[in-house]
Design a protein around this motif. Structure first.
Motif, PDB file in Angstrom:
ATOM      1  N   GLN A   1       0.826  -1.207   0.000  1.00  0.00           N
ATOM      2  CA  GLN A   1       0.000   0.000   0.000  1.00  0.00           C
ATOM      3  C   GLN A   1       0.860   1.256   0.000  1.00  0.00           C
ATOM      4  O   GLN A   1       0.557   2.241  -0.683  1.00  0.00           O
ATOM      5  CB  GLN A   1      -0.933  -0.037   1.210  1.00  0.00           C
ATOM      6  CG  GLN A   1      -1.950  -1.158   1.142  1.00  0.00           C
ATOM      7  CD  GLN A   1      -2.475  -1.571   2.504  1.00  0.00           C
ATOM      8  OE1 GLN A   1      -2.077  -1.024   3.538  1.00  0.00           O
ATOM      9  NE2 GLN A   1      -3.373  -2.543   2.516  1.00  0.00           N
ATOM     10  N   GLY A   2       1.953   1.211   0.771  1.00  0.00           N
ATOM     11  CA  GLY A   2       2.871   2.347   0.805  1.00  0.00           C
ATOM     12  C   GLY A   2       3.515   2.595  -0.551  1.00  0.00           C
ATOM     13  O   GLY A   2       3.656   3.744  -0.986  1.00  0.00           O
ATOM     14  N   PHE A   3       3.896   1.518  -1.212  1.00  0.00           N
ATOM     15  CA  PHE A   3       4.495   1.643  -2.549  1.00  0.00           C
ATOM     16  C   PHE A   3       3.524   2.299  -3.523  1.00  0.00           C
ATOM     17  O   PHE A   3       3.893   3.191  -4.296  1.00  0.00           O
ATOM     18  CB  PHE A   3       4.906   0.259  -3.067  1.00  0.00           C
ATOM     19  CG  PHE A   3       5.162   0.217  -4.544  1.00  0.00           C
ATOM     20  CD1 PHE A   3       6.263   0.874  -5.081  1.00  0.00           C
ATOM     21  CD2 PHE A   3       4.293  -0.460  -5.391  1.00  0.00           C
ATOM     22  CE1 PHE A   3       6.499   0.845  -6.453  1.00  0.00           C
ATOM     23  CE2 PHE A   3       4.526  -0.485  -6.752  1.00  0.00           C
ATOM     24  CZ  PHE A   3       5.628   0.168  -7.290  1.00  0.00           C
ATOM     25  N   THR A   4       2.274   1.886  -3.482  1.00  0.00           N
ATOM     26  CA  THR A   4       1.266   2.451  -4.385  1.00  0.00           C
ATOM     27  C   THR A   4       1.091   3.942  -4.152  1.00  0.00           C
ATOM     28  O   THR A   4       1.067   4.734  -5.103  1.00  0.00           O
ATOM     29  CB  THR A   4      -0.089   1.733  -4.189  1.00  0.00           C
ATOM     30  OG1 THR A   4       0.083   0.330  -4.385  1.00  0.00           O
ATOM     31  CG2 THR A   4      -1.117   2.253  -5.174  1.00  0.00           C
ATOM     32  N   ALA A   5       0.977   4.341  -2.889  1.00  0.00           N
ATOM     33  CA  ALA A   5       0.800   5.763  -2.561  1.00  0.00           C
ATOM     34  C   ALA A   5       2.000   6.585  -3.025  1.00  0.00           C
ATOM     35  O   ALA A   5       1.849   7.677  -3.594  1.00  0.00           O
ATOM     36  CB  ALA A   5       0.595   5.929  -1.054  1.00  0.00           C
ATOM     37  N   ASN A   6       3.210   6.068  -2.809  1.00  0.00           N
ATOM     38  CA  ASN A   6       4.414   6.790  -3.224  1.00  0.00           C
ATOM     39  C   ASN A   6       4.522   6.903  -4.740  1.00  0.00           C
ATOM     40  O   ASN A   6       4.928   7.933  -5.275  1.00  0.00           O
ATOM     41  CB  ASN A   6       5.657   6.076  -2.691  1.00  0.00           C
ATOM     42  CG  ASN A   6       6.042   6.558  -1.310  1.00  0.00           C
ATOM     43  OD1 ASN A   6       5.554   7.567  -0.832  1.00  0.00           O
ATOM     44  ND2 ASN A   6       6.923   5.836  -0.662  1.00  0.00           N
ATOM     45  N   LEU A   7       4.185   5.835  -5.424  1.00  0.00           N
ATOM     46  CA  LEU A   7       4.264   5.831  -6.886  1.00  0.00           C
ATOM     47  C   LEU A   7       3.342   6.899  -7.470  1.00  0.00           C
ATOM     48  O   LEU A   7       3.748   7.679  -8.347  1.00  0.00           O
ATOM     49  CB  LEU A   7       3.895   4.450  -7.425  1.00  0.00           C
ATOM     50  CG  LEU A   7       4.001   4.265  -8.946  1.00  0.00           C
ATOM     51  CD1 LEU A   7       5.454   4.382  -9.391  1.00  0.00           C
ATOM     52  CD2 LEU A   7       3.419   2.916  -9.357  1.00  0.00           C
ATOM     53  N   VAL A   8       2.116   6.944  -6.989  1.00  0.00           N
ATOM     54  CA  VAL A   8       1.144   7.934  -7.474  1.00  0.00           C
ATOM     55  C   VAL A   8       1.623   9.353  -7.166  1.00  0.00           C
ATOM     56  O   VAL A   8       1.579  10.242  -8.021  1.00  0.00           O
ATOM     57  CB  VAL A   8      -0.241   7.679  -6.851  1.00  0.00           C
ATOM     58  CG1 VAL A   8      -1.199   8.829  -7.159  1.00  0.00           C
ATOM     59  CG2 VAL A   8      -0.822   6.364  -7.366  1.00  0.00           C
ATOM     60  N   THR A   9       2.109   9.563  -5.928  1.00  0.00           N
ATOM     61  CA  THR A   9       2.589  10.886  -5.536  1.00  0.00           C
ATOM     62  C   THR A   9       3.759  11.338  -6.404  1.00  0.00           C
ATOM     63  O   THR A   9       3.792  12.472  -6.893  1.00  0.00           O
ATOM     64  CB  THR A   9       3.028  10.888  -4.056  1.00  0.00           C
ATOM     65  OG1 THR A   9       1.919  10.499  -3.241  1.00  0.00           O
ATOM     66  CG2 THR A   9       3.497  12.268  -3.625  1.00  0.00           C
ATOM     67  N   GLY A  10       4.716  10.450  -6.593  1.00  0.00           N
ATOM     68  CA  GLY A  10       5.894  10.788  -7.387  1.00  0.00           C
ATOM     69  C   GLY A  10       5.553  11.160  -8.820  1.00  0.00           C
ATOM     70  O   GLY A  10       6.066  12.151  -9.353  1.00  0.00           O
ATOM     71  N   ILE A  11       4.664  10.393  -9.443  1.00  0.00           N
ATOM     72  CA  ILE A  11       4.288  10.659 -10.839  1.00  0.00           C
ATOM     73  C   ILE A  11       3.565  12.002 -10.950  1.00  0.00           C
ATOM     74  O   ILE A  11       3.874  12.824 -11.827  1.00  0.00           O
ATOM     75  CB  ILE A  11       3.406   9.519 -11.390  1.00  0.00           C
ATOM     76  CG1 ILE A  11       4.238   8.248 -11.551  1.00  0.00           C
ATOM     77  CG2 ILE A  11       2.787   9.917 -12.729  1.00  0.00           C
ATOM     78  CD1 ILE A  11       3.424   7.017 -11.911  1.00  0.00           C
ATOM     79  N   LEU A  12       2.610  12.257 -10.053  1.00  0.00           N
ATOM     80  CA  LEU A  12       1.827  13.495 -10.127  1.00  0.00           C
ATOM     81  C   LEU A  12       2.686  14.733  -9.868  1.00  0.00           C
ATOM     82  O   LEU A  12       2.582  15.737 -10.576  1.00  0.00           O
ATOM     83  CB  LEU A  12       0.660  13.449  -9.134  1.00  0.00           C
ATOM     84  CG  LEU A  12      -0.469  12.465  -9.453  1.00  0.00           C
ATOM     85  CD1 LEU A  12      -1.542  12.514  -8.373  1.00  0.00           C
ATOM     86  CD2 LEU A  12      -1.094  12.771 -10.813  1.00  0.00           C
ATOM     87  N   VAL A  13       3.545  14.675  -8.846  1.00  0.00           N
ATOM     88  CA  VAL A  13       4.351  15.849  -8.503  1.00  0.00           C
ATOM     89  C   VAL A  13       5.412  16.123  -9.564  1.00  0.00           C
ATOM     90  O   VAL A  13       5.662  17.277  -9.933  1.00  0.00           O
ATOM     91  CB  VAL A  13       5.003  15.675  -7.111  1.00  0.00           C
ATOM     92  CG1 VAL A  13       5.940  16.843  -6.807  1.00  0.00           C
ATOM     93  CG2 VAL A  13       3.935  15.593  -6.034  1.00  0.00           C
ATOM     94  N   THR A  14       6.039  15.066 -10.080  1.00  0.00           N
ATOM     95  CA  THR A  14       7.053  15.256 -11.125  1.00  0.00           C
ATOM     96  C   THR A  14       6.433  15.849 -12.384  1.00  0.00           C
ATOM     97  O   THR A  14       6.987  16.767 -12.998  1.00  0.00           O
ATOM     98  CB  THR A  14       7.735  13.916 -11.466  1.00  0.00           C
ATOM     99  OG1 THR A  14       8.308  13.363 -10.285  1.00  0.00           O
ATOM    100  CG2 THR A  14       8.832  14.116 -12.495  1.00  0.00           C
ATOM    101  N   THR A  15       5.280  15.333 -12.773  1.00  0.00           N
ATOM    102  CA  THR A  15       4.585  15.853 -13.947  1.00  0.00           C
ATOM    103  C   THR A  15       4.237  17.328 -13.768  1.00  0.00           C
ATOM    104  O   THR A  15       4.419  18.149 -14.677  1.00  0.00           O
ATOM    105  CB  THR A  15       3.299  15.049 -14.207  1.00  0.00           C
ATOM    106  OG1 THR A  15       3.627  13.673 -14.383  1.00  0.00           O
ATOM    107  CG2 THR A  15       2.582  15.560 -15.457  1.00  0.00           C
ATOM    108  N   ALA A  16       3.759  17.677 -12.576  1.00  0.00           N
ATOM    109  CA  ALA A  16       3.405  19.069 -12.297  1.00  0.00           C
ATOM    110  C   ALA A  16       4.627  19.975 -12.347  1.00  0.00           C
ATOM    111  O   ALA A  16       4.569  21.096 -12.861  1.00  0.00           O
ATOM    112  CB  ALA A  16       2.740  19.165 -10.924  1.00  0.00           C
TER     113      ALA A  16
END
Length: 374
Positions: free
Chosen positions: A298-313
């Motif tokens: 679950q932690g991996f999933t949350a981090n993956l989503v956060t990383g992709i969204l913030v980097t894209t932004a």
């Protein structure tokens, strides 16, 4: 002297930012029991600093946005008093939140500070339309988007795991405990009791059971693959945070014409690293332990989503908050597992609502004092 004060104010903001934000990228590593606090904060420091250095080449748009360009007249942007009031207003807000362990957004604090000083300085000439379109909309939309995306991605990952035959096993730690038992009556010794050992089920109050994944992925143990991916995703989030946050603070320093922006970013990166190492634990525990319990998957999933969204932004110059995205992602996981602590999340949301007006008030006050006693 006024430029020295500006540099100190920006350094204080960077320190406060590191204290409140640095641990957020690795919160799931600590919360899921994948690693301890010390290793987690060290990993966060290294990867955040790397993101700050990368910002020199990749995030010039954010530097311009957070200088105030387009929100207020260009003549005001060149005023060091204006930049100091923004830096101190945001820094005081973030530092206060850090002391009580509340994860707030430095981005949101900067927006509030820009608003407070800008309105005092130019009144109705302040560009309210750009404030809403460029700053407020990404801040409002990003946590909701993160929660929805993490919820969907976690469900997809869970189904893929089941399809590949990787099972989730729950275990507890079994260890040896020394106990005193009565000594048999036939012994010749005068001792009343003897020491022996017995197997005991030890259940921690903090984390009663550990979830591990059993099975193989391309011939490698599934848990090892997941732990490695989890570390990498935490590094991505921390890198993205350094990439996104450093330019926002450096944008306040562009009025110091003699200061090379590259050196400004390095100075900010160092101050952020120190703040995280010395003062991140309260916010870290809030993010790791109190929003929702989680396992490594679950932690991996949350981090993956956060990383992709913030980097894209960051690449597109959108000033999203790593805090908002990270909390949204973790809350999305808690929504799926039905273990989210609604009271804690409500308190965090309240702190977010108060961030902008408090930062605006601090910033406006500092700007008025600087002009009064100039």
């Amino acid at each position: 002297m006024i430029f020295v004060l500006l540099f100190i104010a920006a350094g204080f903001l960077a320190y406060s930012n590191g204290a409140n934000d640095n641990f957020k990228g690795v919160a799931t590593l600590f919360g899921s029991g994948t690693t301890n606090y010390k290793k987690a904060i060290n990993w966060a420091t290294i990867t955040t600093f790397s993101g700050s250095v990368a910002a020199i080449f990749l995030a010039s748009t954010l530097v311009k946005n957070f200088s105030g360009k387009g929100l207020v007249p260009d003549t005001l942007i060149q005023s060091p008093e204006f930049a100091i009031s923004i830096a101190l207003g945001a820094a005081l807000t973030v530092f206060m939140a850090t002391k009580i362990g509340m994860p707030i957004s430095t981005t949101h604090s900067l927006v509030g500070a820009l608003f407070g000083s800008g309105v005092v300085a130019v009144g109705s000439a302040f560009n309210f339309a750009k404030l809403g379109n460029t700053f407020l909309m990404p801040l409002i939309v990003s946590p909701l988007m993160a929660a929805i995306v993490s919820l969907i991605v976690y469900i997809i990952f869970k189904r893929l795991r089941i399809a590949m035959g990787v099972t989730k096993e729950t275990s507890a730690y079994i260890g040896e405990e020394k106990v005193m038992i009565a000594k048999p009556l036939h012994t010749e010794s005068y001792d009343a009791a003897v020491e022996t050992k017995q197997k005991t089920l030890l259940i921690s109050k903090e984390q009663e059971f550990a979830n591990r994944y059993e099975g193989n992925f391309v011939g490698i143990n599934a848990q090892k693959v997941l732990d490695t991916a989890h570390y990498l995703s935490a590094g991505v989030v921390s890198f993205a945070r350094g990439l996104n946050d450093t330019p926002k603070i450096v944008g306040l320093l562009i009025v110091i014409n003699s200061l090379d922006i590259k050196w400004g970013m390095i100075a900010v990166a160092i101050a952020m690293a120190v703040g995280g190492l010395l003062n991140a634990k309260k916010v870290g525990e809030m993010m790791s332990k109190k929003i929702t319990p989680m396992n490594s998957g679950q932690g991996f999933t949350a981090n993956l989503v956060t990383g992709i969204l913030v980097t894209t932004a960051s690449v597109h110059g959108l000033p999203v908050s790593t805090t908002h995205v990270s909390v949204g992602s973790i809350f999305g996981i808690g929504t799926v597992t039905k273990k989210a602590n609604i009271k804690v999340v409500s308190n965090i949301l309240l702190s977010w609502l108060l961030t902008l007006p408090i930062a605006a008030l601090y910033s406006a006050t500092v700007y008025w004092l600087l002009l009064t006693f100039k």
